[in-house]
Write a protein that holds these residues in place. Sequence first.
Motif, PDB file in Angstrom:
ATOM      1  N   LEU A   1      17.890  52.425  36.384  1.00 20.46           N
ATOM      2  CA  LEU A   1      19.096  52.728  35.695  1.00 20.46           C
ATOM      3  C   LEU A   1      20.103  53.242  36.778  1.00 20.46           C
ATOM      4  N   GLU A   2      19.744  54.470  37.273  1.00 19.69           N
ATOM      5  CA  GLU A   2      20.622  55.149  38.333  1.00 19.69           C
ATOM      6  C   GLU A   2      20.921  54.115  39.570  1.00 19.69           C
ATOM      7  N   ASP A   3      20.175  53.366  39.920  1.00 23.48           N
ATOM      8  CA  ASP A   3      20.632  52.247  41.034  1.00 23.48           C
ATOM      9  C   ASP A   3      21.713  51.217  40.535  1.00 23.48           C
ATOM     10  N   ARG A   4      21.642  51.144  39.361  1.00 20.23           N
ATOM     11  CA  ARG A   4      22.871  50.269  38.761  1.00 20.23           C
ATOM     12  C   ARG A   4      24.263  51.069  38.472  1.00 20.23           C
ATOM     13  N   ILE A   5      24.251  52.111  38.511  1.00 18.52           N
ATOM     14  CA  ILE A   5      25.467  53.040  38.277  1.00 18.52           C
ATOM     15  C   ILE A   5      26.447  53.006  39.532  1.00 18.52           C
ATOM     16  N   ALA A   6      27.781  52.648  39.166  1.00 16.88           N
ATOM     17  CA  ALA A   6      28.542  52.820  40.475  1.00 16.88           C
ATOM     18  C   ALA A   6      28.941  54.155  40.742  1.00 16.88           C
ATOM     19  N   ASN A   7      28.921  54.427  42.280  1.00 13.96           N
ATOM     20  CA  ASN A   7      29.055  55.831  42.681  1.00 13.96           C
ATOM     21  C   ASN A   7      30.473  56.044  42.970  1.00 13.96           C
ATOM     22  N   GLY A   8      31.288  54.954  42.979  1.00 12.73           N
ATOM     23  CA  GLY A   8      32.823  55.220  43.212  1.00 12.73           C
ATOM     24  C   GLY A   8      33.583  54.008  43.128  1.00 12.73           C
ATOM     25  N   TRP A   9      34.818  53.747  43.681  1.00  7.38           N
ATOM     26  CA  TRP A   9      35.617  52.837  43.473  1.00  7.38           C
ATOM     27  C   TRP A   9      36.092  52.189  44.899  1.00  7.38           C
ATOM     28  N   VAL A  10      36.277  50.859  44.970  1.00  4.90           N
ATOM     29  CA  VAL A  10      37.131  50.713  46.118  1.00  4.90           C
ATOM     30  C   VAL A  10      38.381  50.118  45.622  1.00  4.90           C
ATOM     31  N   VAL A  11      39.508  50.695  46.301  1.00  5.97           N
ATOM     32  CA  VAL A  11      40.727  50.389  45.996  1.00  5.97           C
ATOM     33  C   VAL A  11      41.423  49.631  47.186  1.00  5.97           C
ATOM     34  N   VAL A  12      41.970  48.575  46.705  1.00  2.00           N
ATOM     35  CA  VAL A  12      42.802  47.985  48.078  1.00  2.00           C
ATOM     36  C   VAL A  12      44.266  47.891  47.802  1.00  2.00           C
ATOM     37  N   PHE A  13      45.010  48.425  48.537  1.00  2.00           N
ATOM     38  CA  PHE A  13      46.525  48.330  48.301  1.00  2.00           C
ATOM     39  C   PHE A  13      47.154  47.267  49.190  1.00  2.00           C
ATOM     40  N   ASP A  14      47.734  46.275  48.928  1.00  4.95           N
ATOM     41  CA  ASP A  14      48.316  45.250  49.609  1.00  4.95           C
ATOM     42  C   ASP A  14      50.130  45.337  49.276  1.00  4.95           C
ATOM     43  N   ASP A  15      50.656  45.143  50.612  1.00  2.58           N
ATOM     44  CA  ASP A  15      51.937  45.081  50.350  1.00  2.58           C
ATOM     45  C   ASP A  15      52.369  43.715  49.969  1.00  2.58           C
ATOM     46  N   VAL A  16      52.954  43.380  48.873  1.00  2.00           N
ATOM     47  CA  VAL A  16      53.218  42.012  48.569  1.00  2.00           C
ATOM     48  C   VAL A  16      54.865  41.862  48.536  1.00  2.00           C
ATOM     49  N   THR A  17      55.632  42.776  49.134  1.00  2.00           N
ATOM     50  CA  THR A  17      56.977  42.830  49.015  1.00  2.00           C
ATOM     51  C   THR A  17      57.534  41.556  49.702  1.00  2.00           C
ATOM     52  N   ASN A  18      57.061  41.130  51.017  1.00  2.00           N
ATOM     53  CA  ASN A  18      57.588  39.983  51.586  1.00  2.00           C
ATOM     54  C   ASN A  18      57.201  38.629  50.905  1.00  2.00           C
ATOM     55  N   LEU A  19      56.124  38.744  50.192  1.00  2.00           N
ATOM     56  CA  LEU A  19      55.545  37.471  49.366  1.00  2.00           C
ATOM     57  C   LEU A  19      56.558  37.350  48.220  1.00  2.00           C
ATOM     58  N   VAL A  20      56.612  38.351  47.381  1.00  2.00           N
ATOM     59  CA  VAL A  20      57.638  38.514  46.462  1.00  2.00           C
ATOM     60  C   VAL A  20      59.061  37.694  46.874  1.00  2.00           C
ATOM     61  N   HIS A  21      59.547  38.258  47.997  1.00  2.00           N
ATOM     62  CA  HIS A  21      60.826  37.790  48.435  1.00  2.00           C
ATOM     63  C   HIS A  21      60.810  36.337  48.757  1.00  2.00           C
ATOM     64  N   ALA A  22      59.779  35.872  49.379  1.00  2.00           N
ATOM     65  CA  ALA A  22      59.758  34.440  49.965  1.00  2.00           C
ATOM     66  C   ALA A  22      59.507  33.429  48.680  1.00  2.00           C
ATOM     67  N   GLU A  23      58.887  34.133  47.609  1.00  2.00           N
ATOM     68  CA  GLU A  23      58.779  33.362  46.570  1.00  2.00           C
ATOM     69  C   GLU A  23      59.941  33.275  45.824  1.00  2.00           C
ATOM     70  N   ARG A  24      60.758  34.303  45.661  1.00  3.54           N
ATOM     71  CA  ARG A  24      61.979  34.351  45.221  1.00  3.54           C
ATOM     72  C   ARG A  24      62.895  33.537  46.083  1.00  3.54           C
ATOM     73  N   ASP A  25      63.124  33.463  47.296  1.00  2.27           N
ATOM     74  CA  ASP A  25      63.776  32.591  48.161  1.00  2.27           C
ATOM     75  C   ASP A  25      63.505  31.100  47.818  1.00  2.27           C
ATOM     76  N   ALA A  26      62.378  30.845  47.713  1.00  2.00           N
ATOM     77  CA  ALA A  26      62.106  29.447  47.578  1.00  2.00           C
ATOM     78  C   ALA A  26      62.461  28.770  46.383  1.00  2.00           C
ATOM     79  N   ALA A  27      62.371  29.890  45.110  1.00  5.11           N
ATOM     80  CA  ALA A  27      62.891  29.433  43.995  1.00  5.11           C
ATOM     81  C   ALA A  27      64.427  29.197  43.766  1.00  5.11           C
TER      82      ALA A  27
END
Length: 247
Positions: A1-27
């Motif tokens: 059971l202990e082998d199946r318990i997560a010992n922590g989290w992996v958090v990924v931060f991604d800057d989507v500012t440019n993507l948001v601006h590109a999508e807005r410009d395309a719209a």
Amino acid sequence: LEDRIANGWVVVFDDVTNLVHAERDAAWGEVARRLAHEIKNPLTPIGLSAERIRRKYLNNLPEDERPALDRSTRTIIEQVQALKRMVDAFSNYARSERLALHQVDLNLLIGDVVELYRQPGSPINFILDLDTQLPHILLDPDGIRQILNNVVVNASDALVNSEQASIQLKSRREEQREKEGVSITILDNGPGFDEAIIHQVFEPYVTSKTTGTGLGMAIVKRIVQAHGGFVLVSNHPSGGGQVKIWL
């Protein structure tokens, strides 16, 4: 059971500012394209109809009734022209990413644009500070002319009430992002950009002017980005607005 318990989290931060601006410009580009198409079609018959009414009836009416028809038809014709200018702005914004590239003498192009504004009696002094060692570079000349025209018109409008008004245009070879390129800097000695909207100046319909479409700087940004470059605006420490374009 202990082998199946997560010992922590992996958090990924991604800057989507440019993507948001590109999508807005395309719209915005798609909206501009559709509006230009839908508005343009009825404008010509509206304008022609007003001119026909004016020609046919204006001189046949009693003297006291002519001013009303004169004002009404003239207003229609003037507003049709204003809408056509707006449609042209929409069309320019929608097609600003389509480039026709040629080897261009950038200094010559800058000089040609400035000559359009160096009219006798003009209150604005244009100062050119151009790097004579610039190589010919692959650009869309019509797109660059539009960029320069839009920025110079904005600077000229900002200088309406300024004494000893001047606009300086400077060209330089400049490396950015480990790439060789050229920069164009346009600096005026007016009041500068409104600090309340300077961070939004490239968004459509953001303007401090009471006239115009608010698309001028948005078009500048799209054309510059289509060339693989960038554009920055700022208020110069000595006063005035500054636009720097790197290509």
